[in-house]
Design an enzyme around this catalytic site. Structure first.
Site, mmCIF file in Angstrom:
data_model
loop_
_atom_site.group_PDB
_atom_site.id
_atom_site.type_symbol
_atom_site.label_atom_id
_atom_site.label_comp_id
_atom_site.label_asym_id
_atom_site.label_seq_id
_atom_site.Cartn_x
_atom_site.Cartn_y
_atom_site.Cartn_z
ATOM 1 C CD GLU A 79 -2.621 1.150 2.756
ATOM 2 O OE1 GLU A 79 -3.852 1.587 2.569
ATOM 3 O OE2 GLU A 79 -2.150 0.590 3.586
ATOM 4 C CE LYS A 154 -7.924 0.454 3.711
ATOM 5 N NZ LYS A 154 -6.835 1.324 4.255
ATOM 6 C CB CYS A 197 -4.044 -1.586 4.551
ATOM 7 S SG CYS A 197 -3.006 -0.969 6.175
#
Length: 321
Positions: A79, A154, A197
């Protein structure tokens, strides 16, 4: 089985489309290079991005060239591989579309190296950028001919307040949550399910990807030092154990600027939950692992957890005691 090699000290079927950007995303068969290894290799990378996009690309390029030299079929960058900015304003000003220079350079590099790429956490300008100045946090998969074959945005945004740890972050102040999950993508190392993440903390996501055929889960990340030390390894191992998938997690490491540092420890975990490679918490580098998909089959055959799972309605109802 996996084989592991650590390299440290590197510097910093159904076509998909993205109508708003005018991009065509192609799904093609990959070219499988000859290798002395019985199973394909994956390179899980670790780097220290800064607000300097040119320096970040140079560091990413060096990692990918090293991954190719080591025989990897697919390489994973973390990321924020494009940059990690020091303010909301800088984050937005440095962002690009998928048709911009950064992704274009990586597609050319993938084609040149004949290497599949997982680029997780690209700062992608939103579809209404001209009016709302908001971005997506996007995980981009590029195949070995330089085509974008999948994009996941995300879906769980990192909004936390940990005053005792000195951490305050509100990703939603400039980021749009992704609208949906993306079907696992077939790659030379197996079917890869995409997260980013903070998505790691939501087992519903990983279980959904597993039910749709994922053999490998990947969580490119930039974990804070405090949350990484407490939770990073245990979360990755838990996701591997409960899904009986391999988990590959590229990571940011070290100090990006005066305001932010990352935990590092890019990790590879097998379907039994064993840690197979760890890049440590100090330097850029990679672990190169050999992926044996038969280990998934053995693990799931010997402990058929998914067959034992009850239907969703069972877990949503509780009897009164």
């Amino acid at each position: 089985m996996f084989t592991i090699r650590c390299i440290l000290g590197l510097s910093a079927k159904h076509p998909l489309s993205v109508p708003a950007l005018g991009l065509k995303i192609k799904v093609q068969n990959s070219r499988m290079s000859s290798s002395p290894h019985p199973h394909p290799l994956a390179a899980v990378c670790q780097m220290t991005a800064t607000p300097d996009k040119e320096a970040n690309f140079a560091a990413g390029k060096q990692l990918l060239e090293e991954a190719k030299e080591r025989g990897a079929s697919m390489a994973f960058l973390p990321e924020g591989f494009d940059y990690i900015a020091s303010s909301r304003e800088e984050t937005l000003s440095l962002s690009e579309s998928l048709a911009g220079e950064t992704i274009s350079r990586y597609t050319q590099l993938a084609r040149k190296l004949e290497l599949w790429l997982s680029l997780g956490g690209f700062h992608e300008r939103g579809h209404n950028w001209e009016t709302d100045r908001r971005i997506y946090n996007s995980h981009v998969i590029i195949n070995d001919t330089g085509d974008i074959v999948s994009v996941y945005r995300k879906s769980h945004l990192f909004d936390i307040e940990l005053p005792e740890k000195g951490i305050s972050m509100r990703e939603s102040s400039f980021t749009i949550p992704g609208p949906c999950l993306i079907s696992p993508i077939q790659t030379p190392i197996g079917k890869v399910g995409l997260g980013i993440c903070y998505d790691l903390r939501f087992p519903e996501l990983s279980l959904t990807l597993q039910r749709h055929g994922a053999e490998i889960l990947t969580y490119p990340s930039a974990f804070t030092v405090a949350t990484g030390a407490a939770h990073w390894e245990v979360l990755l191992r838990a996701r591997a154990i409960e899904t009986q998938c391999f988990v590959l997690a590229a990571a940011q490491v070290g100090q990006h600027h005066k305001k932010r540092s990352s935990y590092g420890h890019a990790l590879a975990v097998d379907p039994w939950g064993e840690v197979l490679g760890d890049c440590g918490g100090e330097k850029s580098g990679m672990v190169v692992v050999e992926v044996d998909l038969e280990k998934i089959n053995r693990t799931r055959r010997n402990m058929p957890v998914q067959q034992h799972r009850r239907d969703d309605t069972f877990y949503q109802s509780l009897a009164q005691s």
